[in-house]
Design a protein around this motif. Structure first.
Motif, PDB file in Angstrom:
ATOM      1  N   THR A 267       0.828  -1.204   0.000  1.00  0.00           N
ATOM      2  CA  THR A 267       0.000   0.000   0.000  1.00  0.00           C
ATOM      3  C   THR A 267       0.862   1.252   0.000  1.00  0.00           C
ATOM      4  OG1 THR A 267      -0.118   0.085   2.419  1.00  0.00           O
ATOM      5  CG2 THR A 267      -1.828  -1.181   1.285  1.00  0.00           C
ATOM      6  N   ALA A 268       0.219   2.378  -0.287  1.00  0.00           N
ATOM      7  CA  ALA A 268       0.897   3.672  -0.264  1.00  0.00           C
ATOM      8  C   ALA A 268       1.340   4.015   1.149  1.00  0.00           C
ATOM      9  CB  ALA A 268      -0.039   4.754  -0.801  1.00  0.00           C
ATOM     10  N   GLY A 269       2.450   4.727   1.254  1.00  0.00           N
ATOM     11  CA  GLY A 269       2.920   5.181   2.550  1.00  0.00           C
ATOM     12  C   GLY A 269       1.935   6.149   3.186  1.00  0.00           C
ATOM     13  N   LEU A 270       1.705   5.999   4.475  1.00  0.00           N
ATOM     14  CA  LEU A 270       0.715   6.813   5.176  1.00  0.00           C
ATOM     15  C   LEU A 270       1.338   8.150   5.581  1.00  0.00           C
ATOM     16  CD1 LEU A 270      -0.987   4.119   7.433  1.00  0.00           C
ATOM     17  CD2 LEU A 270      -1.646   4.895   5.160  1.00  0.00           C
ATOM     18  N   ARG A 271       0.835   9.195   4.966  1.00  0.00           N
ATOM     19  CA  ARG A 271       1.251  10.546   5.325  1.00  0.00           C
ATOM     20  C   ARG A 271       0.242  11.527   4.755  1.00  0.00           C
ATOM     21  NH1 ARG A 271       6.343  12.271   1.365  1.00  0.00           N
ATOM     22  NH2 ARG A 271       5.275  11.967  -0.638  1.00  0.00           N
ATOM     23  N   GLU A 272       0.224  12.740   5.286  1.00  0.00           N
ATOM     24  CA  GLU A 272      -0.612  13.793   4.730  1.00  0.00           C
ATOM     25  C   GLU A 272       0.003  14.265   3.410  1.00  0.00           C
ATOM     26  OE1 GLU A 272      -3.501  14.786   5.852  1.00  0.00           O
ATOM     27  OE2 GLU A 272      -3.403  13.400   7.553  1.00  0.00           O
ATOM     28  N   SER A 273      -0.830  14.460   2.395  1.00  0.00           N
ATOM     29  CA  SER A 273      -0.320  14.876   1.092  1.00  0.00           C
ATOM     30  C   SER A 273      -1.317  15.787   0.397  1.00  0.00           C
ATOM     31  CB  SER A 273      -0.045  13.651   0.212  1.00  0.00           C
ATOM     32  OG  SER A 273       0.388  14.044  -1.076  1.00  0.00           O
ATOM     33  N   ALA A 274      -0.783  16.829  -0.237  1.00  0.00           N
ATOM     34  CA  ALA A 274      -1.616  17.726  -1.041  1.00  0.00           C
ATOM     35  C   ALA A 274      -1.795  17.188  -2.450  1.00  0.00           C
ATOM     36  CB  ALA A 274      -0.987  19.123  -1.088  1.00  0.00           C
ATOM     37  N   ASP A 275      -1.020  16.177  -2.811  1.00  0.00           N
ATOM     38  CA  ASP A 275      -1.131  15.544  -4.125  1.00  0.00           C
ATOM     39  C   ASP A 275      -2.413  14.709  -4.163  1.00  0.00           C
ATOM     40  OD1 ASP A 275      -0.859  13.354  -6.117  1.00  0.00           O
ATOM     41  OD2 ASP A 275       1.092  14.280  -6.498  1.00  0.00           O
ATOM     42  N   VAL A 276      -3.300  15.000  -5.107  1.00  0.00           N
ATOM     43  CA  VAL A 276      -4.594  14.331  -5.167  1.00  0.00           C
ATOM     44  C   VAL A 276      -4.427  12.832  -5.369  1.00  0.00           C
ATOM     45  CG1 VAL A 276      -6.766  14.155  -6.436  1.00  0.00           C
ATOM     46  CG2 VAL A 276      -5.755  16.402  -6.027  1.00  0.00           C
ATOM     47  N   VAL A 277      -3.513  12.438  -6.236  1.00  0.00           N
ATOM     48  CA  VAL A 277      -3.324  11.015  -6.528  1.00  0.00           C
ATOM     49  C   VAL A 277      -2.768  10.291  -5.310  1.00  0.00           C
ATOM     50  CG1 VAL A 277      -2.143   9.343  -7.985  1.00  0.00           C
ATOM     51  CG2 VAL A 277      -3.000  11.479  -8.979  1.00  0.00           C
ATOM     52  N   GLU A 278      -1.758  10.881  -4.677  1.00  0.00           N
ATOM     53  CA  GLU A 278      -1.183  10.232  -3.494  1.00  0.00           C
ATOM     54  C   GLU A 278      -2.195  10.170  -2.361  1.00  0.00           C
ATOM     55  OE1 GLU A 278       2.703  10.355  -0.524  1.00  0.00           O
ATOM     56  OE2 GLU A 278       2.392  11.977  -1.969  1.00  0.00           O
ATOM     57  N   ALA A 279      -2.974  11.235  -2.183  1.00  0.00           N
ATOM     58  CA  ALA A 279      -3.990  11.242  -1.130  1.00  0.00           C
ATOM     59  C   ALA A 279      -5.006  10.126  -1.334  1.00  0.00           C
ATOM     60  CB  ALA A 279      -4.691  12.598  -1.091  1.00  0.00           C
ATOM     61  N   GLU A 280      -5.381   9.860  -2.589  1.00  0.00           N
ATOM     62  CA  GLU A 280      -6.295   8.756  -2.867  1.00  0.00           C
ATOM     63  C   GLU A 280      -5.630   7.421  -2.552  1.00  0.00           C
ATOM     64  OE1 GLU A 280      -9.483   6.371  -4.061  1.00  0.00           O
ATOM     65  OE2 GLU A 280      -9.344   8.454  -3.377  1.00  0.00           O
ATOM     66  N   GLY A 281      -4.340   7.312  -2.861  1.00  0.00           N
ATOM     67  CA  GLY A 281      -3.619   6.096  -2.515  1.00  0.00           C
ATOM     68  C   GLY A 281      -3.577   5.859  -1.023  1.00  0.00           C
ATOM     69  N   VAL A 282      -3.395   6.929  -0.252  1.00  0.00           N
ATOM     70  CA  VAL A 282      -3.392   6.814   1.210  1.00  0.00           C
ATOM     71  C   VAL A 282      -4.772   6.393   1.710  1.00  0.00           C
ATOM     72  CG1 VAL A 282      -3.146   8.101   3.363  1.00  0.00           C
ATOM     73  CG2 VAL A 282      -1.493   8.430   1.505  1.00  0.00           C
ATOM     74  N   ARG A 283      -5.822   6.970   1.117  1.00  0.00           N
ATOM     75  CA  ARG A 283      -7.184   6.583   1.511  1.00  0.00           C
ATOM     76  C   ARG A 283      -7.412   5.095   1.271  1.00  0.00           C
ATOM     77  NH1 ARG A 283     -11.798   5.103  -0.185  1.00  0.00           N
ATOM     78  NH2 ARG A 283     -11.129   5.065  -2.367  1.00  0.00           N
ATOM     79  N   ARG A 284      -6.971   4.613   0.114  1.00  0.00           N
ATOM     80  CA  ARG A 284      -7.132   3.183  -0.190  1.00  0.00           C
ATOM     81  C   ARG A 284      -6.301   2.316   0.748  1.00  0.00           C
ATOM     82  NH1 ARG A 284      -7.511   2.624  -6.817  1.00  0.00           N
ATOM     83  NH2 ARG A 284      -9.032   4.305  -7.127  1.00  0.00           N
ATOM     84  N   ALA A 285      -5.115   2.795   1.098  1.00  0.00           N
ATOM     85  CA  ALA A 285      -4.278   2.040   2.026  1.00  0.00           C
ATOM     86  C   ALA A 285      -4.959   1.905   3.379  1.00  0.00           C
ATOM     87  CB  ALA A 285      -2.925   2.741   2.180  1.00  0.00           C
ATOM     88  N   ARG A 286      -5.564   2.995   3.848  1.00  0.00           N
ATOM     89  CA  ARG A 286      -6.261   2.945   5.133  1.00  0.00           C
ATOM     90  C   ARG A 286      -7.445   1.981   5.073  1.00  0.00           C
ATOM     91  NH1 ARG A 286      -5.016   7.173   8.643  1.00  0.00           N
ATOM     92  NH2 ARG A 286      -3.596   8.740   7.775  1.00  0.00           N
ATOM     93  N   ALA A 287      -8.210   2.028   3.974  1.00  0.00           N
ATOM     94  CA  ALA A 287      -9.370   1.149   3.832  1.00  0.00           C
ATOM     95  C   ALA A 287      -8.936  -0.316   3.793  1.00  0.00           C
ATOM     96  CB  ALA A 287     -10.145   1.512   2.567  1.00  0.00           C
ATOM     97  N   ARG A 288      -7.868  -0.608   3.059  1.00  0.00           N
ATOM     98  CA  ARG A 288      -7.394  -1.988   2.981  1.00  0.00           C
ATOM     99  C   ARG A 288      -6.879  -2.467   4.343  1.00  0.00           C
ATOM    100  NH1 ARG A 288      -6.053  -5.204  -1.441  1.00  0.00           N
ATOM    101  NH2 ARG A 288      -7.510  -3.810  -2.532  1.00  0.00           N
ATOM    102  N   ALA A 289      -6.213  -1.565   5.072  1.00  0.00           N
ATOM    103  CA  ALA A 289      -5.721  -1.934   6.397  1.00  0.00           C
ATOM    104  C   ALA A 289      -6.865  -2.252   7.345  1.00  0.00           C
ATOM    105  CB  ALA A 289      -4.861  -0.813   6.958  1.00  0.00           C
ATOM    106  N   GLU A 290      -7.958  -1.508   7.253  1.00  0.00           N
ATOM    107  CA  GLU A 290      -9.120  -1.749   8.113  1.00  0.00           C
ATOM    108  C   GLU A 290      -9.710  -3.132   7.875  1.00  0.00           C
ATOM    109  OE1 GLU A 290     -10.264  -0.093  10.518  1.00  0.00           O
ATOM    110  OE2 GLU A 290      -9.643   1.994  10.314  1.00  0.00           O
ATOM    111  N   ALA A 291      -9.689  -3.602   6.608  1.00  0.00           N
ATOM    112  CA  ALA A 291     -10.322  -4.877   6.257  1.00  0.00           C
ATOM    113  C   ALA A 291      -9.378  -6.063   6.376  1.00  0.00           C
ATOM    114  CB  ALA A 291     -10.866  -4.802   4.828  1.00  0.00           C
TER     115      ALA A 291
END
Length: 432
Positions: A267-291
């Motif tokens: 998954t994408a590295g977890l950090r705050e990002s202003a980059d729209v693409v990276e921010a979406e990757g972080v969101r997906r990483a969090r969702a996958r981690a939850e499941a």
């Protein structure tokens, strides 16, 4: 089910042997037209197949008279040479003889409808075909042998015992039966409620064996997740660079660890990002981690706890990477190097032990599919409702218990089967 069907039962394409299966009441007639009448049951015979004056192939032919066949109907198998032209020629001849190509799962569906197996066993056939690990194979074989059906039959037997006690008090109030007979069903229902709750608590075990155990790598950027991912899957599946935020999306790979199917996710590295693409990757990483069933919290030797700590459960794995660079980890965990391979065997052994702990069990799991979990939940809710009404309203309690019995019977297809046939058999391959 009045028509006769056929299907290729082996994988399509060029091969040494191709097997075509036929099932239906016209099977004997079709074999006669193809030039192979009068075969002894369940004995392979080398015969020349012909149609329209042309030789189709020299094949091994087997005849299985119903009801002692897979489908319960008259069946036959044509073991052909595996060239595409041969298969196409025989298929065309069968179609010309009014034999219809089978729908997915139609052979097994006919086996179910003729009483050769119940619905849970039919699902096991599909699971066995799809099995890629020893655990998946063992679970499917046990279910095919009736383990799941026997489990639900036991639940239903206890339920019917309680229902009989309730019905006796309702139907024979003036007869010589013990007072408050319905109330005596309470102990039976209490035991059944406990059994159903235990089965539902164990539901994830059967699902994880069948669909795969989900392991997710989480951590900060440049913690070494992608390098560890590649080392575990033993190929360069993820891009590895020193640039933070290289991984933008979830990357999955299927592994076999200790005989169990595993879906490993980078998954994408977890950090705050202003980059729209990276921010979406972080969101997906969090969702996958939850499941996830298990998270590997991946950290470099000097990394702070960071955002990934929010997703880590007490029994998840802490993995310190880049062991080849030195440094002293802040807390105990697996210490590995994707570059040198140091520590990788210990991590893999730990994963295998964790899988065995989570997925093995003395009893066969009562749930291997979402359909089973839904029915088990329905039954438990109905039994609890009936138990609550037992003393004051035995008539209503009886109705609740009947609903629970119906829910359990639907797992094996004993009743109310039409609404689930499409769901079950749509996942089958054509030749089954």
């Amino acid at each position: 089910m009045n028509d006769t069907i056929f299907a290729l039962a082996t994988p399509p394409g060029r091969g040494a042997i191709a097997v075509i299966r036929i099932s239906g009441r016209e099977t004997e007639r079709v074999l006669g037209v193809l030039g192979v009448p009068g075969l002894s049951p369940r004995m392979a015979s080398l015969r020349t197949l012909q149609h329209g004056g042309s030789v189709l192939d020299q094949a091994l032919v087997l005849r299985f008279p119903g009801p002692r066949s897979y489908t319960g109907e008259d069946c036959a198998e044509l073991h052909l040479h595996g060239g595409r032209a041969v298969v196409e020629a025989v298929s065309s001849a069968l179609i010309a003889l009014d034999v219809r190509p089978a729908e997915p799962g139609e052979f097994t569906r006919r086996a179910f409808q003729h009483g050769r197996m119940d619905l849970a066993q039919a699902e096991a056939v599909a699971d066995l075909i799809d099995a890629e690990t020893t655990a998946q194979t063992a679970q499917a074989l046990a279910q095919l042998d009736g383990a799941l059906s026997r489990t639900y039959a036991g639940f239903r037997s206890d339920l019917l015992t309680a229902l009989a006690l309730v019905e006796a008090e309702i139907d024979f109030p003036d007869e010589d039966v013990p007072d408050h007979l319905a109330a005596t069903a309470g102990s039976v229902l209490d035991r059944l409620i406990a059994d159903l709750e235990t089965a539902l608590e164990d539901a994830e075990r059967g699902r994880r064996v069948r669909d795969g155990y989900r392991i997710v790598l989480i951590g900060e950027t440049n913690a070494g997740k992608s390098a560890l991912f590649n080392a575990l899957v033993e190929r360069e599946a993820a891009i590895v660079t020193p640039i933070p935020g290289t991984t933008r999306d979830v990357i999955d790979a299927v592994l076999n660890i200790g005989g169990y199917a595993v879906t490993l996710s980078d998954t994408a590295g977890l950090r705050e990002s202003a980059d729209v693409v990276e921010a979406e990757g972080v969101r997906r990483a969090r969702a996958r981690a939850e499941a996830a069933d298990l998270r590997l919290w991946v950290r470099g030797p000097s990394d702070p706890d960071g955002d990934a700590a929010d997703f880590v459960r007490a029994d998840d794995f802490l993995v310190w990477t880049k062991a080849d660079l030195g440094g002293t980890p802040a807390r105990p965990g697996y210490r590995v190097s994707a570059v040198t391979g140091d520590g990788m065997k210990a991590l893999q052994d730990g994963l295998a032990e964790r899988l065995a702990r989570d997925l093995s069990g003395a009893d066969f799991p009562a749930v291997t599919r979402e359909r089973h979990r839904r029915r088990l939940t329905e039954a438990l809710e109905a039994v609890k409702a009936g138990r609550a009404r037992l003393a004051d309203a035995p008539e209503l309690a009886g109705e609740d218990l009947r609903q629970a019995a119906d829910a359990l019977a639907r797992v094996t297809g004993a009743i109310g089967v039409e609404d689930v046939l499409g769901e079950v058999f749509s996942t089958f391959c054509i030749g089954k």
